[in-house]
Enzyme design. Structure first.
Site, PDB file in Angstrom:
ATOM      1  N   SER A   8       1.099  -1.192  -0.026  1.00  0.00           N
ATOM      2  CA  SER A   8       0.002   0.090  -0.161  1.00  0.00           C
ATOM      3  C   SER A   8       0.984   1.179   0.046  1.00  0.00           C
ATOM      4  O   SER A   8       1.870   1.195   0.599  1.00  0.00           O
ATOM      5  CB  SER A   8      -0.857  -0.005   1.080  1.00  0.00           C
ATOM      6  OG  SER A   8      -1.471   1.157   1.617  1.00  0.00           O
ATOM      7  N   SER A   9       0.325   2.195  -0.604  1.00  0.00           N
ATOM      8  CA  SER A   9       1.106   3.663  -0.426  1.00  0.00           C
ATOM      9  C   SER A   9       1.106   4.073   0.798  1.00  0.00           C
ATOM     10  O   SER A   9       2.054   5.108   0.974  1.00  0.00           O
ATOM     11  CB  SER A   9       0.407   4.485  -1.489  1.00  0.00           C
ATOM     12  OG  SER A   9      -0.880   4.980  -1.056  1.00  0.00           O
ATOM     13  N   CYS A  10       0.286   3.680   1.846  1.00  0.00           N
ATOM     14  CA  CYS A  10       0.725   4.349   3.177  1.00  0.00           C
ATOM     15  C   CYS A  10       1.822   3.753   3.860  1.00  0.00           C
ATOM     16  O   CYS A  10       2.220   4.339   5.026  1.00  0.00           O
ATOM     17  CB  CYS A  10      -0.386   3.744   4.144  1.00  0.00           C
ATOM     18  SG  CYS A  10      -0.411   1.804   4.525  1.00  0.00           S
ATOM     19  N   TYR A  55      -0.864  -0.573  10.246  1.00  0.00           N
ATOM     20  CA  TYR A  55      -1.239  -1.321   8.835  1.00  0.00           C
ATOM     21  C   TYR A  55       0.158  -1.205   8.309  1.00  0.00           C
ATOM     22  O   TYR A  55       0.635  -2.040   7.268  1.00  0.00           O
ATOM     23  CB  TYR A  55      -2.355  -0.587   8.115  1.00  0.00           C
ATOM     24  CG  TYR A  55      -2.558  -1.318   6.942  1.00  0.00           C
ATOM     25  CD1 TYR A  55      -3.059  -2.749   6.763  1.00  0.00           C
ATOM     26  CD2 TYR A  55      -2.373  -0.668   5.743  1.00  0.00           C
ATOM     27  CE1 TYR A  55      -3.229  -3.149   5.343  1.00  0.00           C
ATOM     28  CE2 TYR A  55      -2.524  -1.178   4.392  1.00  0.00           C
ATOM     29  CZ  TYR A  55      -2.927  -2.379   4.267  1.00  0.00           C
ATOM     30  OH  TYR A  55      -3.179  -2.966   3.028  1.00  0.00           O
ATOM     31  N   LYS A 104       2.802  -3.824   6.309  1.00  0.00           N
ATOM     32  CA  LYS A 104       3.041  -3.651   5.251  1.00  0.00           C
ATOM     33  C   LYS A 104       4.613  -3.333   4.645  1.00  0.00           C
ATOM     34  O   LYS A 104       5.253  -4.086   3.852  1.00  0.00           O
ATOM     35  CB  LYS A 104       2.293  -2.694   4.105  1.00  0.00           C
ATOM     36  CG  LYS A 104       0.745  -3.154   4.133  1.00  0.00           C
ATOM     37  CD  LYS A 104       0.789  -4.560   3.421  1.00  0.00           C
ATOM     38  CE  LYS A 104      -0.801  -5.146   3.368  1.00  0.00           C
ATOM     39  NZ  LYS A 104      -0.861  -6.428   2.987  1.00  0.00           N
ATOM     40  N   HIS A 146     -13.278   3.552   1.665  1.00  0.00           N
ATOM     41  CA  HIS A 146     -12.496   4.633   1.284  1.00  0.00           C
ATOM     42  C   HIS A 146     -13.100   5.614   0.676  1.00  0.00           C
ATOM     43  O   HIS A 146     -14.487   5.359   0.214  1.00  0.00           O
ATOM     44  CB  HIS A 146     -11.333   3.844   0.224  1.00  0.00           C
ATOM     45  CG  HIS A 146     -10.414   2.972   1.059  1.00  0.00           C
ATOM     46  ND1 HIS A 146     -10.552   1.851   1.044  1.00  0.00           N
ATOM     47  CD2 HIS A 146      -9.496   3.464   2.072  1.00  0.00           C
ATOM     48  CE1 HIS A 146      -9.526   1.215   1.877  1.00  0.00           C
ATOM     49  NE2 HIS A 146      -8.751   2.166   2.451  1.00  0.00           N
TER      50      HIS A 146
END
Length: 324
Positions: free
Chosen positions: A108-110, A137, A141, A180
């Protein structure tokens, strides 16, 4: 070639499964292996070990994860870090133990710091503090990326990671609290148009910018990265910086997004902003130059993607959508 797709019922996993099934139907020698969460608990080490040792897939695609929006991440941080760490550790290690040399895991981009330079480059990883609302989270990742890199370095396997931007499309979560921004807007504008409401209020100033990628594009990009020859992939990555950003390469403001959704759903009323609500990060855009240099770019425009996603939404059972 025997593929195991972990998370084949999720939005991304199902899109990848559709792509592989189409190739199988066209005559490619592909065998697909899937298990529901009821059939195989990926947080159970023994169950995953027995599954991998009995099935012995050639390729593993790890698209399974516990996911959710800001509300879910804030409410269940322990669940998010525990379940995602366990899934990654079990699937990646037991794949290795079963002799799997080729694996793709989705992140994920997070993973990138909160105050990161835009657009976000792969080398921004671990250079700053994470966004607090989804830190558990994100940490999980990041651990998945480092697991793949570590097994590559120590054992010479070919485990790769792709980091998607905000995804949307068939199979998305339209829950009013846990979804989202894009599926939430689709649902809100659909209900407003259906009920003849004259106004839809969106949070914040509407100025923050976000990038969106259709899940079918994500599936194509995932298989593209997975199937690149090893020397080509290595030429665009580094042993300790091996993940690849996947995005559309462009972004829109939340206000512009709301207007696009309003048009797709037929809402003719007024769109207003609630300035008392927070904006969050003002911009999140992925640098996808590495992926572009590997020969892939997105093909589904946001307008077309929103229209097709709304059409899919309308085809679903409303009771099922309420429960998701």
């Amino acid at each position: 070639m025997k593929y195991y797709i972990a998370g084949h019922r999720g939005m991304v996993g199902s899109a990848i499964t559709r792509r592989l099934q189409a190739r199988k139907d066209a005559g490619e020698a592909i065998e697909l292996v899937t298990r529901t969460s009821a059939e195989l608990d990926l947080t159970d080490q023994i169950a995953v070990r027995e599954f991998m040792s009995s099935q012995k897939p050639d390729v593993v695609i790890l698209a399974a994860a516990k996911v959710g929006g800001i509300h879910a991440n804030n409410t269940y941080p322990a669940d998010f870090i525990y379940e995602n760490l366990m899934i990654e550790c079990n699937v990646i290690h037991q794949a290795f133990a079963a002799g799997v040399t080729q694996l793709l895991q989705l992140g994920s981009s997070c993973i990138y710091p909160r105050a990161v330079q835009q657009p976000m480059r792969e080398d921004a990883l671990l250079t700053g503090v994470l966004e607090p609302t989804n830190e558990p989270y994100a940490v999980a990742k990041i651990a998945g990326i480092k697991l793949c890199e570590s097994y590559n370095r120590q054992y010479g396997v070919d485990y790769r990671s792709v980091m998607p931007t905000n995804l949307y499309g068939p199979g998305d979560n339209f829950h009013p609290e846990n979804s989202h921004v894009l599926p939430a807007l689709i649902r809100r504008f659909h209900e407003a148009a259906r009920d003849g409401q004259e106004e839809v209020v969106i949070w914040g100033s509407g100025k923050p910018r976000r990038e969106f990628l259709h899940v079918d594009d994500m599936a194509e990009a995932s298989l593209h990265v997975l199937e690149l020859p090893r020397d080509v992939y290595a030429a665009h990555t580094e042993p300790m910086l091996s993940h690849i950003n996947v995005g559309s390469g462009s972004d829109v403001s939340i206000r512009e997004l709301a207007e696009m959704v309003a048009k797709a759903t037929g809402f003719l009323g007024q769109i207003t902003q609630d300035a008392t609500k927070p904006d969050g990060t003002m911009r999140k855009l992925m640098d996808v130059s590495r992926l572009g240099n590997m020969g892939w770019k997105a093909s589904i425009g946001l307008d077309d993607g929103i229209r097709s996603t709304y059409a899919w939404f309308l085809e679903q059972d409303p009771a099922a959508l309420r429960a998701k």
